[in-house]
Design a protein around this motif. Structure first.
Motif, PDB file in Angstrom:
ATOM      1  N   GLY A 533      51.165  -4.552 -24.771  1.00  0.00           N
ATOM      2  CA  GLY A 533      52.480  -4.758 -25.379  1.00  0.00           C
ATOM      3  C   GLY A 533      52.911  -6.198 -25.441  1.00  0.00           C
ATOM      4  N   GLU A 534      52.093  -7.131 -24.930  1.00  0.00           N
ATOM      5  CA  GLU A 534      52.424  -8.559 -24.930  1.00  0.00           C
ATOM      6  C   GLU A 534      51.729  -9.232 -26.099  1.00  0.00           C
ATOM      7  N   GLY A 535      52.514  -9.622 -27.098  1.00  0.00           N
ATOM      8  CA  GLY A 535      51.961 -10.369 -28.219  1.00  0.00           C
ATOM      9  C   GLY A 535      51.660 -11.802 -27.832  1.00  0.00           C
ATOM     10  N   LYS A 536      50.749 -12.439 -28.554  1.00  0.00           N
ATOM     11  CA  LYS A 536      50.335 -13.826 -28.279  1.00  0.00           C
ATOM     12  C   LYS A 536      49.797 -13.965 -26.849  1.00  0.00           C
ATOM     13  N   TYR A 537      49.122 -12.944 -26.374  1.00  0.00           N
ATOM     14  CA  TYR A 537      48.709 -12.910 -24.973  1.00  0.00           C
ATOM     15  C   TYR A 537      47.917 -14.156 -24.575  1.00  0.00           C
ATOM     16  N   VAL A 538      46.811 -14.416 -25.267  1.00  0.00           N
ATOM     17  CA  VAL A 538      45.962 -15.535 -24.846  1.00  0.00           C
ATOM     18  C   VAL A 538      46.626 -16.866 -25.161  1.00  0.00           C
ATOM     19  N   PHE A 539      47.436 -16.928 -26.193  1.00  0.00           N
ATOM     20  CA  PHE A 539      48.164 -18.156 -26.526  1.00  0.00           C
ATOM     21  C   PHE A 539      49.095 -18.527 -25.370  1.00  0.00           C
ATOM     22  N   LYS A 540      49.824 -17.546 -24.877  1.00  0.00           N
ATOM     23  CA  LYS A 540      50.741 -17.798 -23.766  1.00  0.00           C
ATOM     24  C   LYS A 540      49.977 -18.156 -22.486  1.00  0.00           C
ATOM     25  N   LYS A 541      48.882 -17.460 -22.250  1.00  0.00           N
ATOM     26  CA  LYS A 541      48.077 -17.759 -21.064  1.00  0.00           C
ATOM     27  C   LYS A 541      47.558 -19.199 -21.104  1.00  0.00           C
ATOM     28  N   ALA A 542      47.089 -19.602 -22.279  1.00  0.00           N
ATOM     29  CA  ALA A 542      46.564 -20.962 -22.429  1.00  0.00           C
ATOM     30  C   ALA A 542      47.640 -22.009 -22.215  1.00  0.00           C
TER      31      ALA A 542
END
Length: 626
Positions: A533-542
């Protein structure tokens, strides 16, 4: 950025009407207040309005090779022009300027029509090769820069950066395209390749058009497309690669001979761009932001936090919650009906930014690239149920539930299930179309008159999606991202920003839509973009080492305009006069009784029809000005 115009005789080599060409060029003075130029040859005229960004003293356009063989009028920036310049110099080409325009001339001589595959940037240009008697039109891969063209009734063809330039030509077929009206009322914009006029077209993103006088006008040719082919599935590898690619894109787009600033909303995308800029610049970032009176839509505190972290100089513009003075201005700015109300604050933030800088970097494209829209998450939920129940069962079951369930516009979101039930009664494409439509199928069916339905002959706006479906990837998330890349991104988001920024002679660059970055992100597994349910998951992680957690993981906001209250308050009478007046009824397109129901139910507070009313209001304004 700049404005470009051209006329070519498709039948012979009649002299160009220079006065007409210059009139067409002058309609775009806002795109290029720093200079102008005209090139004339037998049966050909090219014109240019310049906004000087690189090589300020040189690179006037239209520009020709020394022998006069090739001439170009060009709008945009080629970010890798220095690398291409070195490569072309090694092949023996001699350069007289320090800008990127001349690179296009020699790239054409070196690589022909394939030259566009070597250009990394945002661009639209018309190039004439005298030796080959060819006019070559090209638009950048994602459609950041616009390009319109029109074959006229007198045997000429025109092209321009904006539709208003083509409208100056007396032979433009200005009959309204009824299929385009259907598409507009569904999407809120007219998707390419159509325009609102039968006689004018948009060159699609990532396409070229080769024009040869004396030969029939061919179809645009695609030279670039986003291909979703997942190769990276490890989150740590993806995060590291993402930052490297984003930094490279931002670094390339900082190239300019004038100061470069940024839009900073306080959201993830613009904050990421500012963070990368700060690490690459030797001076503070000039950042611009919009503040809203309603705290539910005010992101200023987050913008200030990011600006403080990176020492950016933040300039904030407070938007008047009742700033509807731009309504008439907007309807003329976009040249055809356009219904994204966030164009209002976008216009204001561009106005503010131009007081500080001539170029800004924005965070546009993050939602399409990294699956940030809420509708992606809901689409995947619906797809799971579609996979479990066949359409033959879903259509009657959820169709009935959708009809029976009340429309609870003002209830908490979890109670507003009518739209979801209606989507589940449809197949995947129809369901996604239903989720993005400004006026859904049911509303449009009630709105249209019998004669308009007959004229449409069964045509439906969802056909735009089906046209792109053949090249769409199989994964349900990637598929709807692809559809947005082909429609919503160029038709709505990039159109909005281009017109609003160029109205103030401001260049906006979009590093998250750098084609190299887009291609790399398309190689990430879908679950790295939308997870749990978390959009932009890897973008936010990075970005965790670069941005505060409360910036990264807060609910998504946006440019909100209080349309609902406007239409019940200060614009109440204006809405009634526009939608229920003679101009709309004289089209013969609409059911007068349902138009009245739409307006009255909204103004009585029974329904929230603010988005459909806004779309119809913008259509009426266009009809009045057309």
């Amino acid at each position: 950025m700049c404005g470009i115009v051209g006329l070519i005789d498709l039948e012979s080599q009649r002299p160009v009407d220079r006065e007409l060409l210059e009139q067409m060029n002058q309609t775009q003075i806002h795109r290029g207040p720093d200079g102008e130029g005209v090139y004339l040859a037998p049966g050909l005229g090219l014109a240019h309005r310049r906004l000087a960004i690189i090589d300020l003293a040189g690179s006037a356009q239209p520009m020709s090779t020394p022998d006069g063989r090739v001439t170009v009028t060009y709008n945009g920036e080629i970010y890798n022009f220095k690398e291409l310049r070195r490569e072309l110099k090694a092949q023996g080409y001699l350069f007289r300027t320090q800008g990127d325009t001349e690179v296009i001339l020699y790239a054409w001589l070196a690589w022909g029509e394939a030259c566009v595959k070597r250009l990394r940037g945002i661009f639209a240009f018309g190039l004439w090769d005298e030796a080959q008697k060819v006019l070559f039109l090209a638009r950048d891969p994602l459609g950041v820069k616009p390009l319109y063209y029109a074959p006229f009734a007198d045997g000429w063809l025109g092209f321009a950066s904006e539709l208003k330039a083509l409208k100056k030509h007396p032979k433009l077929d200005r009959r309204l395209d009824l299929e385009a009206v259907e598409e507009y009322l569904a999407f809120g914009y007219v998707p390419d390749p159509k325009t609102i006029y039968r006689g004018a077209f948009k060159l699609p993103p990532g396409h070229t058009l080769t024009v040869r006088p004396g030969q029939p006008l061919g179809e645009p040719v695609c030279y670039w497309d986003v291909r979703f082919a997942p190769t990276v599935r490890d989150a740590r590898e993806a995060a590291q690669g993402l930052i490297a690619h984003l930094k490279q894109a931002v670094k390339m787009q900082l190239v300019a001979d004038v100061p470069v600033g940024a839009f900073l909303s306080g959201g993830v995308d613009s904050s990421a761009v500012v963070a990368m800029m700060a690490g690459l610049m030797d001076r503070p970032v000039e950042a611009c932001s919009i503040a809203f009176g309603d705290p539910a839509f005010n992101e200023t505190e987050y913008a200030k936090e990011v600006a403080g972290r990176y020492g950016a100089r933040l300039c904030v513009y407070q938007v008047d919650p009742d700033d509807f003075s731009l309504l008439e201005r907007l309807s003329g700015l976009y040249d055809e009906p356009y219904a994204d109300s966030s164009a209002l604050p976008t216009y204001r933030v561009c106005e503010l930014a131009r007081q500080q800088v001539k170029v800004v970097l924005s965070g546009d494209g993050g939602d399409e690239n990294f699956a940030g829209y809420r509708r992606y998450r809901w689409h995947l939920y619906e797809e799971r149920l579609r996979a479990w129940l066949p359409l033959s069962l879903r259509r009657p079951l959820f169709g009935l539930l959708g009809r029976l369930y009340p429309k609870l516009d003002f209830a908490p979101r979890f109670l507003r299930a009518k739209s979801t039930l209606e989507s589940l009664a449809r197949d995947s494409v129809e369901g996604y179309f239903h989720s993005v439509a400004v006026l859904g199928d049911g509303l449009r069916a009630k709105l249209y008159s019998a004669s308009f339905k007959k004229a449409l002959a069964g045509y439906r706006a969802v056909s735009v999606f089906y046209r792109h479906l053949e090249k769409a990837p199989p994964h349900p998330l990637s598929r709807v991202q692809y559809l947005d890349f082909k429609t919503y991104l160029p038709g709505d988001i990039l159109t909005k920003v281009d017109r609003a920024s160029m109205a103030h002679s401001l260049e906006v660059r979009v590093p998250i839509l750098d084609p190299g970055l887009v291609e790399w992100v398309a190689g990430l597994a879908p679950e790295l973009k939308l997870r749990g349910g978390e959009g932009k998951y890897v973008f936010k992680k990075a970005l965790e080492p670069y941005l505060p957690e409360r910036v990264l993981y807060r609910p998504k906001m946006g440019f909100a305009v209080p349309l609902a209250s406007w239409f019940r308050g200060p614009l109440r009478d204006r809405v009634r006069a526009a939608l229920l007046g003679e101009r709309m009824l004289d089209t013969g397109w609409f059911n007068p009784a349902f138009l009245r129901t739409l307006v009255e139910q909204h103004q009585l507070g029974l329904r929230d029809f603010s988005a459909p009313i806004w779309a119809l209001l913008m259509l009426e304004a266009f009809l009045r000005q057309n």
